[in-house]
Design a protein around this motif. Sequence first.
Motif, PDB file in Angstrom:
ATOM      1  N   PHE A   1       0.824  -1.213   0.000  1.00 43.43           N
ATOM      2  CA  PHE A   1       0.000   0.000   0.000  1.00 43.43           C
ATOM      3  C   PHE A   1       0.858   1.262   0.000  1.00 43.43           C
ATOM      4  CE2 PHE A   1      -1.757   3.529   2.413  1.00 43.43           C
ATOM      5  CZ  PHE A   1      -2.819   3.869   1.581  1.00 43.43           C
ATOM      6  N   TRP A   2       1.820   1.333   0.917  1.00 49.31           N
ATOM      7  CA  TRP A   2       2.609   2.571   1.021  1.00 49.31           C
ATOM      8  C   TRP A   2       3.485   2.766  -0.197  1.00 49.31           C
ATOM      9  CZ3 TRP A   2       0.734   6.100   3.768  1.00 49.31           C
ATOM     10  CH2 TRP A   2       0.080   5.831   4.981  1.00 49.31           C
ATOM     11  N   ALA A   3       4.022   1.670  -0.736  1.00 47.44           N
ATOM     12  CA  ALA A   3       4.836   1.793  -1.957  1.00 47.44           C
ATOM     13  C   ALA A   3       3.981   2.324  -3.100  1.00 47.44           C
ATOM     14  CB  ALA A   3       5.437   0.445  -2.320  1.00 47.44           C
TER      15      ALA A   3
ATOM     16  N   PHE B   1      -6.746   0.967   0.294  1.00 50.04           N
ATOM     17  CA  PHE B   1      -6.890   0.147  -0.906  1.00 50.04           C
ATOM     18  C   PHE B   1      -5.764   0.411  -1.890  1.00 50.04           C
ATOM     19  CE2 PHE B   1     -10.980   0.908   0.994  1.00 50.04           C
ATOM     20  CZ  PHE B   1     -11.536  -0.349   1.051  1.00 50.04           C
ATOM     21  N   VAL B   2      -5.314  -0.661  -2.500  1.00 55.76           N
ATOM     22  CA  VAL B   2      -4.315  -0.550  -3.560  1.00 55.76           C
ATOM     23  C   VAL B   2      -5.066  -0.730  -4.871  1.00 55.76           C
ATOM     24  CG1 VAL B   2      -2.205  -1.537  -4.538  1.00 55.76           C
ATOM     25  CG2 VAL B   2      -2.541  -1.495  -2.057  1.00 55.76           C
TER      26      VAL B   2
ATOM     27  N   LEU C   1      -1.762  -9.994  -1.976  1.00 55.65           N
ATOM     28  CA  LEU C   1      -3.177  -9.879  -1.601  1.00 55.65           C
ATOM     29  C   LEU C   1      -3.655  -8.424  -1.587  1.00 55.65           C
ATOM     30  CD1 LEU C   1      -3.536 -12.484   1.291  1.00 55.65           C
ATOM     31  CD2 LEU C   1      -4.117 -12.729  -1.111  1.00 55.65           C
ATOM     32  N   ALA C   2      -2.709  -7.491  -1.536  1.00 56.71           N
ATOM     33  CA  ALA C   2      -3.092  -6.077  -1.392  1.00 56.71           C
ATOM     34  C   ALA C   2      -4.024  -5.575  -2.505  1.00 56.71           C
ATOM     35  CB  ALA C   2      -1.840  -5.207  -1.276  1.00 56.71           C
ATOM     36  N   PRO C   3      -3.836  -5.975  -3.773  1.00 56.01           N
ATOM     37  CA  PRO C   3      -4.798  -5.488  -4.781  1.00 56.01           C
ATOM     38  C   PRO C   3      -6.162  -6.192  -4.713  1.00 56.01           C
ATOM     39  CG  PRO C   3      -2.710  -6.159  -5.786  1.00 56.01           C
ATOM     40  CD  PRO C   3      -2.725  -6.692  -4.400  1.00 56.01           C
ATOM     41  N   LEU C   4      -6.251  -7.245  -3.892  1.00 58.71           N
ATOM     42  CA  LEU C   4      -7.497  -8.012  -3.831  1.00 58.71           C
ATOM     43  C   LEU C   4      -8.353  -7.689  -2.612  1.00 58.71           C
ATOM     44  CD1 LEU C   4      -6.081 -11.492  -4.845  1.00 58.71           C
ATOM     45  CD2 LEU C   4      -7.793 -10.207  -6.119  1.00 58.71           C
TER      46      LEU C   4
ATOM     47  N   LYS D   1     -13.944   4.642  -1.353  1.00 60.65           N
ATOM     48  CA  LYS D   1     -12.495   4.690  -1.519  1.00 60.65           C
ATOM     49  C   LYS D   1     -12.000   3.490  -2.316  1.00 60.65           C
ATOM     50  CE  LYS D   1     -11.346   5.489   2.896  1.00 60.65           C
ATOM     51  NZ  LYS D   1     -10.461   5.453   4.041  1.00 60.65           N
ATOM     52  N   ALA D   2     -12.639   2.348  -2.092  1.00 62.78           N
ATOM     53  CA  ALA D   2     -12.202   1.119  -2.755  1.00 62.78           C
ATOM     54  C   ALA D   2     -12.582   1.103  -4.226  1.00 62.78           C
ATOM     55  CB  ALA D   2     -12.815  -0.096  -2.063  1.00 62.78           C
ATOM     56  N   LEU D   3     -13.741   1.622  -4.563  1.00 61.59           N
ATOM     57  CA  LEU D   3     -14.265   1.390  -5.901  1.00 61.59           C
ATOM     58  C   LEU D   3     -14.446   2.639  -6.751  1.00 61.59           C
ATOM     59  CD1 LEU D   3     -16.842  -1.276  -4.760  1.00 61.59           C
ATOM     60  CD2 LEU D   3     -14.918  -1.706  -6.248  1.00 61.59           C
ATOM     61  N   GLY D   4     -14.477   3.806  -6.152  1.00 62.45           N
ATOM     62  CA  GLY D   4     -14.680   5.018  -6.948  1.00 62.45           C
ATOM     63  C   GLY D   4     -15.953   4.901  -7.776  1.00 62.45           C
ATOM     64  N   ALA D   5     -15.850   5.280  -9.061  1.00 64.18           N
ATOM     65  CA  ALA D   5     -17.031   5.236  -9.931  1.00 64.18           C
ATOM     66  C   ALA D   5     -17.468   3.800 -10.240  1.00 64.18           C
ATOM     67  CB  ALA D   5     -16.754   5.987 -11.223  1.00 64.18           C
TER      68      ALA D   5
END
Lengths: 293, 425
Positions: free
Chosen positions: A51-53, A120-121, A207-210, B278-282
Amino acid sequence: MSAIPQLVVSTILLGGIYALIAVGLTLIFGVMRVVNFAHGEFVMLGMYLAFWAFALLALDPYLVLVVSLPVFFLAGFASYGLVMRPVIRESHNVQIFTTVGLSIALQNVALVLWTGDFRFVRPAYYSVVVRLGTTAFNVSQIVAFAVAVLFTAALFAFMRWSYAGKVMRATAQDRQAAALMGIDTDRVYGLTWAIGIVCVGAAGVLLAPLYPVYPTAGLQFVLIAYVVVVLGGLGDMAGALLGSLIVAAVEVIGSYVIGTAWKEVLYFLLFIAVLLVRPAGFFGQRGAEQLGA
Amino acid sequence: MHQRTVAVIAALALVLGALGAVVHGQPLSGEYRLGVLEPLTGPIAFEGKRHLEGYELMRDLINERFGGVMGRKLVIVAGDAVDPTAAASEATRLITREGVKIITGTYSSTLCGAASEAAARHNAIYWETSCVDPRFTRRGLKTVFRTEIDGTGFGWYNIEFIAKHLAHRFGKKPNELRVAFLSEDSSYGQGVTEAARARAKQEFGMAEVAAEYYAFATTNDFTPIVLKLKALNPDVVHHIARGQDAVLFWRASREQNFQFKALVHAGATGYGSPDFGKALGADGNGPFALLEPGPGFIVEKLRPEGQRIERAFRDHVKQKTGLDSPAGGHQLAAGGLWLLKLVLDRARTDELEKFRATVMAMDLPVGSSVNGWGVKFDESGQNSNARVQHYMLQWQNGQLLTVWPEEFTTNRAKWIPLGAWDQRK
């Protein structure tokens, strides 16, 4: 009937996610005989790293994956030296309290530093859906599964054919005999812990993008990882992958056929049944859990 | 005569000045300590902290502009209710060690029951502002009060919205609607869902195609649920979500091209949390969440006293946090704390009998208070669901906007019925 291909794909992809987390756990469990209750928190740290990267440097999580390997190797060695080495020859109770303490400490450090907010990433491919025939899935799930298979195969090969792997297996089988043969068991445990942490940290990055990133994000996976490890057999990489797929199949198919509320009942019933019939798990050696204790 | 007139005017000016000084931030005499229990660590800390922030925002507003509580400076003593056991022990600690007579809280329905039982054992008042488990006020405890609507109220409102605002826009009568009920399995989700199921079936004759519960913390893939619901072809998905499950379900529905006509939720969690946007936006355009009033709400629709406090609160939130509109957690906590101030200022005591009598005697119409709430408690300690007016908000391009009832908002609901997933922009 038309749902069957999708259920199969979902099983494989979810199994991949569970395997990612379970391989590091089974390595530590199998070689060190330590139940690492802080395993989920290292997943969380991997997620925060991604996330931070991404948030500060706009680095893609898959690039961060490469960076995460040495970072978590060093973090693993450091945590072993500071926390685990002093208790490695103590009773299981002491080890359990130590790793539970480490878990709570890491959770709360994350809470203080980064708050409890979900983060969220969202890389460019976050919303990309791949459609193949009647099935659909997310790109990040495929990458997570591919890396899980790669990690499992690499660890399997490492344990089977490398000198260090043989030394680790020898230590797992009988710590005292290994020490008598001139093996520095303390170094072996340090290396095992560090490799286990590398696996789980990388799992967190993937897992961060999921999944949302938050201080207790690892908890949702780690209980299942314990089940997987015991089902597959302590310390067995192929067993961890198979166990992951079985748990995922029970979860996915059980949710679809019987009902979501039953999924945990189903895989814990399976867990109990396997322990009754084959206490060492699918691939574990009978009595292995007693060796080296 | 002239001298007497001047003297009277001067005296009046002094009295009025003194009264004004009391109300507008002059030194308050002493402190009033209030216990606040929220989950500040653990898996639901993200929302517990937001509620605590809401209490702190309202505490500062009360101290700075509204004369504190009973003329005293309001001080919050916080406790961490990470789980039901900790909630009970922290409630006990706040009462026995910190000396508080009133505890308020508690974001989660899994926590409020245990905490209020512990408080009742010490005869301490439990002033609940957000948990909606209907059982909370059905235990015969004289020490519990709840300012927020209960789960049955949430279910009532959701079905009202589906039957009277959505059905005709789908070209259907309410009894022709097919509804799938999906919910996380805590007492919050069950309370809302069961109330909605009962009203949908008994009052409107809607067809229930599914009723599915799941554990929100351990459900990592919603694909099987989505496949199952997709096969049942519902018009409306009534989904009570608690956290990340809203995001995971929405993403899985998109991946599987699950085409329902509307999704309706209730509460400041799941689809009602800022995290969904925040997670999904539009990509998150479309779902509805029953909440306190958000952006687009016409404050002038409230009664004058309601407008004053609502504006003061919104300005204060903007000034302290930069948010244009307070989050749902802020509103629940602040709305409840403001009502507690009104009660204490009238009762002039936190002694249970007098406090309870004052609560029962309060009768404020809808639109009188923060969030447009009114007050009329029943003997169980529950504020009237009809007085705690709620509003339907919809996610539109990353923002949760007030869309219903239409006379209270400048916004209008979009995408009814929801179109294809890539055409909701």
